[in-house]
Scaffold this motif. Structure first.
Motif, PDB file in Angstrom:
ATOM      1  N   THR A   1     -12.117  13.420   9.920  1.00 57.10           N
ATOM      2  CA  THR A   1     -12.909  12.220  10.170  1.00 57.10           C
ATOM      3  C   THR A   1     -12.585  11.560  11.498  1.00 57.10           C
ATOM      4  N   ASP A   2     -11.453  11.914  12.092  1.00 54.27           N
ATOM      5  CA  ASP A   2     -10.991  11.273  13.331  1.00 54.27           C
ATOM      6  C   ASP A   2     -10.809   9.772  13.168  1.00 54.27           C
ATOM      7  N   ASP A   3     -10.385   9.348  11.982  1.00 52.20           N
ATOM      8  CA  ASP A   3     -10.128   7.944  11.700  1.00 52.20           C
ATOM      9  C   ASP A   3      -8.628   7.689  11.601  1.00 52.20           C
ATOM     10  N   TYR A   4      -8.241   6.455  11.920  1.00 54.19           N
ATOM     11  CA  TYR A   4      -6.882   5.974  11.676  1.00 54.19           C
ATOM     12  C   TYR A   4      -6.943   4.951  10.551  1.00 54.19           C
TER      13      TYR A   4
ATOM     14  N   ASP B   1      -5.355 -12.492   0.400  1.00 50.92           N
ATOM     15  CA  ASP B   1      -4.731 -12.690  -0.911  1.00 50.92           C
ATOM     16  C   ASP B   1      -3.252 -12.309  -0.910  1.00 50.92           C
ATOM     17  N   GLY B   2      -2.551 -12.661   0.167  1.00 50.08           N
ATOM     18  CA  GLY B   2      -1.123 -12.406   0.254  1.00 50.08           C
ATOM     19  C   GLY B   2      -0.730 -10.990   0.605  1.00 50.08           C
ATOM     20  N   ALA B   3      -1.694 -10.121   0.904  1.00 51.79           N
ATOM     21  CA  ALA B   3      -1.396  -8.726   1.246  1.00 51.79           C
ATOM     22  C   ALA B   3      -2.059  -8.371   2.577  1.00 51.79           C
ATOM     23  N   MET B   4      -1.524  -7.340   3.215  1.00 45.33           N
ATOM     24  CA  MET B   4      -2.090  -6.845   4.468  1.00 45.33           C
ATOM     25  C   MET B   4      -3.059  -5.709   4.143  1.00 45.33           C
ATOM     26  N   PRO B   5      -4.365  -5.922   4.289  1.00 43.01           N
ATOM     27  CA  PRO B   5      -5.317  -4.843   4.001  1.00 43.01           C
ATOM     28  C   PRO B   5      -5.208  -3.725   5.033  1.00 43.01           C
ATOM     29  N   GLN B   6      -5.459  -2.537   4.585  1.00 45.94           N
ATOM     30  CA  GLN B   6      -5.474  -1.378   5.474  1.00 45.94           C
ATOM     31  C   GLN B   6      -6.925  -1.072   5.799  1.00 45.94           C
ATOM     32  N   ARG B   7      -7.214  -0.957   7.102  1.00 42.12           N
ATOM     33  CA  ARG B   7      -8.590  -0.783   7.544  1.00 42.12           C
ATOM     34  C   ARG B   7      -8.746   0.542   8.278  1.00 42.12           C
ATOM     35  N   THR B   8      -9.872   1.200   8.044  1.00 42.28           N
ATOM     36  CA  THR B   8     -10.176   2.468   8.691  1.00 42.28           C
ATOM     37  C   THR B   8     -10.876   2.194  10.017  1.00 42.28           C
TER      38      THR B   8
END
Length: 112
Positions: free
Chosen positions: A77-80, A90-97
């Protein structure tokens, strides 16, 4: 005395505090411009390892923000997978593509 080479850069989405309400042009020294990778040649772009600090286009915007690589680029996909600084939900660090063409090295002097 050398004359610095300057490029004109267009800000597609000026901030809310901008009075003009439209696109703005800035003159920037070429030495301060970070080119984005070419979309048709993923093999020639830099690979960032787990834990690397990068600048990346935040999804849905045209702005670059500091982020940490959570998962290295996947060849299919060539995504990070990235965690952006100060992007807490909501108190958490979301992971984004983010596509590889929107990820560049963090300039020297900006590392923590």
């Amino acid at each position: 005395m050398a004359i610095p080479v300057v490029e004109e850069v267009l800000d597609e989405e000026p901030g809310d505090d901008e009075e003009s309400g439209g696109q703005r042009k800035y003159k920037v020294p070429v030495s301060r411009i970070i080119p984005l990778p070419k979309p048709n040649d993923p093999s020639s772009t830099q690979d960032f390892s787990l834990g690397s600090y990068v600048l990346a286009v935040y999804p849905g915007t045209t702005a670059l923000y500091k982020a940490t690589v959570v998962n290295s680029r996947k060849r299919k996909t060539d995504d990070y997978l990235l965690e952006f600084d100060d992007d807490e939900e909501d108190g958490a660090m979301p992971q984004r593509t983010v596509r590889f063409i929107h990820v560049v090295p963090l300039p020297e002097g900006h590392r923590q």
